[in-house]
Design an enzyme around this catalytic site. Structure first.
Site, PDB file in Angstrom:
ATOM      1  N   LYS A   1      42.951  10.225  37.157  1.00 24.66           N
ATOM      2  CA  LYS A   1      43.020  11.668  37.335  1.00 24.66           C
ATOM      3  C   LYS A   1      43.540  12.012  38.727  1.00 24.66           C
ATOM      4  CE  LYS A   1      38.840  13.603  37.328  1.00 24.66           C
ATOM      5  NZ  LYS A   1      37.421  13.845  36.987  1.00 24.66           N
TER       6      LYS A   1
ATOM      7  N   SER B   1      35.762  17.051  33.820  1.00 19.79           N
ATOM      8  CA  SER B   1      37.023  17.291  34.491  1.00 19.79           C
ATOM      9  C   SER B   1      38.061  16.203  34.253  1.00 19.79           C
ATOM     10  CB  SER B   1      36.775  17.412  35.998  1.00 19.79           C
ATOM     11  OG  SER B   1      36.246  16.198  36.524  1.00 19.79           O
TER      12      SER B   1
ATOM     13  N   SER C   1      31.751  14.575  33.757  1.00 18.45           N
ATOM     14  CA  SER C   1      33.217  14.609  33.736  1.00 18.45           C
ATOM     15  C   SER C   1      33.862  13.423  33.052  1.00 18.45           C
ATOM     16  CB  SER C   1      33.754  14.720  35.168  1.00 18.45           C
ATOM     17  OG  SER C   1      33.369  15.934  35.754  1.00 18.45           O
TER      18      SER C   1
END
Length: 583
Positions: free
Chosen positions: A181, A256, A280
């Site tokens: 990410k 996330s 997340s």
């Protein structure tokens, strides 16, 4: 001594006992330091209305919450039907390498069944065909990845068969493509956290976890989308836009690490690296039908796995870095690479874990009307999983009773955040890349006028943080996190396993998480208590949306949750492709 007997021995009346028992707000006898009562004995004696509300209206509150959930779902369905964008359907999978586990790909490459270049090229082509629909990858290094893959092939060509086999230990991920990410550093890739004040910032070096994967032979392809500051359960930001779920583009892939989960599930990467400060890794894994593991706190180095170095201390128990995979066994392999000291011999421990020696606990969630009601498909999946484990392995099974009203799960998480991040600036400072302070009122007005620089969820989270900010020591708060950790660790011990839904509803429609944000308590409570957790997919619902649950164990017992995940994968099939596989 039972909870009921323990309460009666304190001299409470029958009416008071019913209130305490119904809401489980009295200190649990297994938690000796749990002194944070929500109501005192005097308040209970003079609170007839409160007693009636807690006892008589509890079922009514649950029904009211169910009605509210249905209304919200109808509103969001109508919105997406009327105003939602039209997307090109994801193409079918036409290369067998795309559906293989990372372990299998590494073996193919070592044995010469497929070249590293052909594998990496297949994944690059897959990303190029699905990213227009998913909007998952936000910065790529395809040319460099192909060059690294060619170097792998040249190296393998010069080795003997025995030398190639030895690479399984020294370079277990040789030639395997992976992504991470945006908030995890990958050299020369975007490192923005999705906030406009960091636009154009590139990582100057790899995060420790990325460096370890590359040393093991893995080939990075790029970085994926995140919500702003990686602080929301959906993946959308003003800089990169919104990421879509590969099973249904009108739904969120979670957050996330939603960009990673969308890529992984759609076969755009073989291995994903995420961070988890409140769910997340597990929420995106659940929404996209993949496996994800939140390891024991401190196992995997946090260095480089965030935007601000002084906020990345390995002693902070609330945040971790972990792997996401399509195959449960890949989690073990990835962890051994990412945490070479803490996860040493992890594969052997997983293999020798006897599930007959375990005790299984289960619950349907947080059992509060403030959270969404449990979807029947998830209840059925949970029941099937617990029944399979308890009957197949002849292990005891017991329902977990929470020691207090769990509507405060998010408040305990906020307490843990304040405890771990003492002295750190608030989100309003981080939103400016720590070069000033954002005015929430001004930014809110800009958002209302359609000129906002930040998304509504980030403004909402920053506002809540400001409203909940107090000067008291976190240990003096009635929501202090430590007693809940003591309760869970005391309940599970070294051989206990807790199974519960990751979220009470299937993957939410875009933006639907805002009115259901307290559902986040199902995952953040285990960041609060520093428990390792594995997210396990359990197939698809009748609407072809992923089902799944969380497998929770005590710190340091990661091998147990990974062994349970493998057993559930063997029974229920694990990841299911969102599109047809035509090879």
């Amino acid at each position: 001594m039972s909870v009921c007997k323990h309460i009666r021995n304190q001299g409470y009346s029958q009416r008071e006992f019913l209130v305490l028992r119904r809401w489980a707000i009295y200190p649990h006898p297994s938690v000796p330091h749990y002194t944070n009562k929500l109501f005192t004995h005097h308040e209970l004696q003079h609170s007839d209305y409160l007693s009636q509300l807690c006892i008589g209206y509890r079922h009514i509150l649950f029904w009211a919450r169910w009605v509210v959930t249905v209304i919200w779902r109808c509103i969001f369905c109508a919105y997406h039907k009327l105003f939602g964008r039209k997307y090109t359907p994801l193409p079918p999978i036409e290369d067998l390498a795309l559906v293989q586990s990372a372990t299998t790909l590494a073996e193919w490459i070592r044995r010469g069944k497929r070249s590293a270049e052909s594998v990496v090229r297949a994944y690059i082509h897959r990303i190029q065909t699905v990213n227009a629909t998913l909007n998952a990858l936000v910065d790529e290094r395809f040319a460099a990845a192909l060059e690294e893959a060619r170097e792998v092939d040249h190296r393998l060509a010069s080795l003997t068969k025995q030398e190639r086999e030895a690479l399984a230990d020294s370079h277990p991920l040789l030639g395997v493509p992976f992504t991470c990410k945006d908030n995890i550093k990958l050299t020369d890739m975007n490192h923005t956290g999705g906030i406009v004040s960091r636009r154009g910032i590139k990582a100057e070096q790899d995060a420790v976890v990325v460096a370890r994967l590359r040393m093991a032979g893995a080939v990075p392809l790029g970085v994926s989308n995140v919500p702003e500051l990686a602080m929301w359960c959906e993946t959308s930001c003003t800089m990169y836009g919104r990421t879509n779920n590969p099973y249904d583009v009108t739904r969120t892939p979670g957050g996330s690490s939603g960009g990673e989960a969308a890529l992984l599930s759609s076969c755009g990467t073989a291995l994903s690296i995420g961070t988890d400060v409140g769910g997340s890794i597990r929420i995106p894994s659940f929404c996209c039908g993949t496996f994800g593991h939140k390891p024991t706190s401190g196992w995997v180095s946090l260095e480089g796995a965030g935007l601000f170095p002084d906020a990345l201390n390995d002693s902070f128990g609330i945040q971790v870095v972990g792997p996401m995979c399509r195959c449960a066994r890949d989690l073990t392999l990835a962890l051994q690479v990412m945490a070479p000291h803490a996860a040493k011999d992890l594969a052997s421990k997983v293999q020798h874990t006897d599930l007959r020696d375990l005790k299984f606990w289960w619950c349907e969630g947080l059992d509060t009307p403030l959270c969404s009601p449990l979807d029947p498909a998830l209840r059925h999946a949970l029941t099937a999983a617990t029944h399979y484990l308890s009957t197949t392995f002849e292990a005891p099974l017991e329902k977990l009773e929470w020691p207090r009203d769990m509507s405060i799960a998010t408040l305990m998480w906020n307490n843990k955040l304040r405890d771990d991040y003492r002295g750190q600036p608030p989100m309003t400072v981080d939103m400016t890349n720590r070069k000033g302070r954002v005015s929430l009122l001004a930014e809110g007005l800009r958002w209302l006028c359609g000129r906002g620089r930040f998304t509504f969820p980030l403004l909402m989270m920053a506002t809540f943080q400001k409203l909940l900010a107090v000067n008291e020591d976190p240990q003096d708060s009635p929501h202090y996190w430590k007693p809940m950790q003591e309760f869970l660790m005391g309940t599970l011990g070294k051989t206990g396993v807790l199974l519960l839904p990751t979220l009470p509803q299937l993957a939410f429609l875009h933006h639907e998480f805002v009115p259901n944000m307290l559902d986040f308590g199902h995952t953040c409570i285990f960041n609060t208590t520093e428990m390792p957790v594995t997210a396990v997919p359990l197939g698809l619902s009748k609407d072809r949306l992923p089902l799944g649950l969380q497998v929770v164990v005590s710190p340091g017992q990661d091998h147990i949750s990974l062994a349970v995940a493998q057993a559930l994968e063997d029974k229920f099939g694990g990841w299911v492709s969102p599109v047809p596989v035509t090879v």
